[in-house]
Design a protein around this motif. Structure first.
Motif, PDB file in Angstrom:
ATOM      1  N   UNK A 178     -33.795  30.014  60.079  1.00 53.91           N
ATOM      2  CA  UNK A 178     -34.652  29.967  58.905  1.00 53.91           C
ATOM      3  C   UNK A 178     -35.891  30.838  59.100  1.00 53.91           C
ATOM      4  N   UNK A 179     -36.110  31.294  60.322  1.00 52.24           N
ATOM      5  CA  UNK A 179     -37.277  32.101  60.644  1.00 52.24           C
ATOM      6  C   UNK A 179     -36.889  33.098  61.730  1.00 52.24           C
ATOM      7  N   UNK A 180     -37.525  34.243  61.710  1.00 55.31           N
ATOM      8  CA  UNK A 180     -37.228  35.281  62.699  1.00 55.31           C
ATOM      9  C   UNK A 180     -38.095  35.171  63.944  1.00 55.31           C
ATOM     10  N   UNK A 181     -39.065  34.265  63.955  1.00 55.55           N
ATOM     11  CA  UNK A 181     -39.985  34.143  65.079  1.00 55.55           C
ATOM     12  C   UNK A 181     -39.663  32.901  65.885  1.00 55.55           C
ATOM     13  N   UNK A 182     -39.607  33.077  67.201  1.00 58.49           N
ATOM     14  CA  UNK A 182     -39.216  31.980  68.088  1.00 58.49           C
ATOM     15  C   UNK A 182     -40.185  30.797  68.032  1.00 58.49           C
ATOM     16  N   UNK A 183     -41.458  31.098  67.842  1.00 61.02           N
ATOM     17  CA  UNK A 183     -42.464  30.036  67.818  1.00 61.02           C
ATOM     18  C   UNK A 183     -43.709  30.540  67.102  1.00 61.02           C
ATOM     19  N   UNK A 184     -44.687  29.665  66.968  1.00 59.87           N
ATOM     20  CA  UNK A 184     -45.905  30.009  66.230  1.00 59.87           C
ATOM     21  C   UNK A 184     -46.728  31.067  66.953  1.00 59.87           C
ATOM     22  N   UNK A 185     -46.663  31.070  68.273  1.00 56.29           N
ATOM     23  CA  UNK A 185     -47.421  32.065  69.046  1.00 56.29           C
ATOM     24  C   UNK A 185     -46.863  33.458  68.786  1.00 56.29           C
ATOM     25  N   UNK A 243     -45.292  34.415  66.092  1.00 53.07           N
ATOM     26  CA  UNK A 243     -45.665  34.740  64.718  1.00 53.07           C
ATOM     27  C   UNK A 243     -47.127  35.195  64.657  1.00 53.07           C
ATOM     28  N   UNK A 244     -48.013  34.440  65.285  1.00 56.17           N
ATOM     29  CA  UNK A 244     -49.440  34.784  65.259  1.00 56.17           C
ATOM     30  C   UNK A 244     -49.673  36.156  65.882  1.00 56.17           C
ATOM     31  N   UNK A 245     -48.966  36.452  66.943  1.00 58.17           N
ATOM     32  CA  UNK A 245     -49.131  37.734  67.623  1.00 58.17           C
ATOM     33  C   UNK A 245     -48.573  38.887  66.794  1.00 58.17           C
ATOM     34  N   UNK A 289     -51.540  39.435  64.242  1.00 67.03           N
ATOM     35  CA  UNK A 289     -52.296  40.250  65.200  1.00 67.03           C
ATOM     36  C   UNK A 289     -53.237  39.433  66.072  1.00 67.03           C
ATOM     37  N   UNK A 290     -52.933  38.170  66.267  1.00 70.89           N
ATOM     38  CA  UNK A 290     -53.752  37.302  67.120  1.00 70.89           C
ATOM     39  C   UNK A 290     -52.997  37.117  68.432  1.00 70.89           C
ATOM     40  N   UNK A 291     -53.531  37.683  69.516  1.00 69.02           N
ATOM     41  CA  UNK A 291     -52.817  37.566  70.791  1.00 69.02           C
ATOM     42  C   UNK A 291     -52.964  36.153  71.361  1.00 69.02           C
ATOM     43  N   UNK A 351     -56.565  34.888  72.386  1.00 71.77           N
ATOM     44  CA  UNK A 351     -57.422  34.520  71.259  1.00 71.77           C
ATOM     45  C   UNK A 351     -56.913  33.231  70.607  1.00 71.77           C
ATOM     46  N   UNK A 352     -55.598  33.102  70.487  1.00 66.99           N
ATOM     47  CA  UNK A 352     -55.018  31.890  69.905  1.00 66.99           C
ATOM     48  C   UNK A 352     -55.373  30.663  70.746  1.00 66.99           C
ATOM     49  N   UNK A 353     -55.329  30.814  72.062  1.00 68.61           N
ATOM     50  CA  UNK A 353     -55.693  29.707  72.956  1.00 68.61           C
ATOM     51  C   UNK A 353     -57.163  29.331  72.756  1.00 68.61           C
ATOM     52  N   UNK A 354     -58.018  30.341  72.642  1.00 67.38           N
ATOM     53  CA  UNK A 354     -59.432  30.087  72.405  1.00 67.38           C
ATOM     54  C   UNK A 354     -59.646  29.366  71.076  1.00 67.38           C
TER      55      UNK A 354
END
Length: 117
Positions: A71-78, A80-82, A86-88, A91-94
């Motif tokens: 249903x989605x092409x991205x393995x996980x939210x991280x 997708x965000x990356x 464009x959130x590496x 930065x996502x951890x922060x």
């Protein structure tokens, strides 16, 4: 009650996700609490796992349910965000470490004022 994998045109990601974790069918079956035959049936597209097994797969294989079910092409939210936002991951951890809603509101306000398009 077994659910059957009807859309054969979609890739079957159960095998892909297992191989990425370098697990054998036997090892995955043991981690999920099911028989190896069930893992094989899921990978060959004969059946879909029930919801409790899907949730265990999500925890063991570290991929989203949407990804496993195509249903989605991205393995996980991280991922997708990356790739999309464009959130590496640093930065996502922060950002995810901020727990105070007032801080989040102040950050949003700062961004609106200083980074208008």
């Amino acid at each position: 009650m077994a659910m059957y994998y009807k859309d054969k045109s979609k890739p079957n990601r159960f095998l892909e996700c297992r191989l990425e974790k370098k697990l054998t069918q036997e090892e995955l079956a043991s981690l999920l609490g099911i028989k190896r035959r069930a893992v094989m049936d899921h990978e060959k597209g004969r059946t879909l796992p029930n919801m409790s097994i899907l949730l265990k797969m999500h925890q063991v294989l570290h991929v989203s349910l949407d990804y496993m079910l195509c249903l989605d092409a991205y393995r996980n939210h991280i991922e997708y965000a990356d790739q999309v936002l464009g959130i590496n991951k640093h930065l996502l951890k922060l950002l995810s470490s901020i727990e105070d809603e007032n801080q989040i509101s102040r950050i949003n306000h700062f961004i609106k004022i200083h980074y208008r398009e």
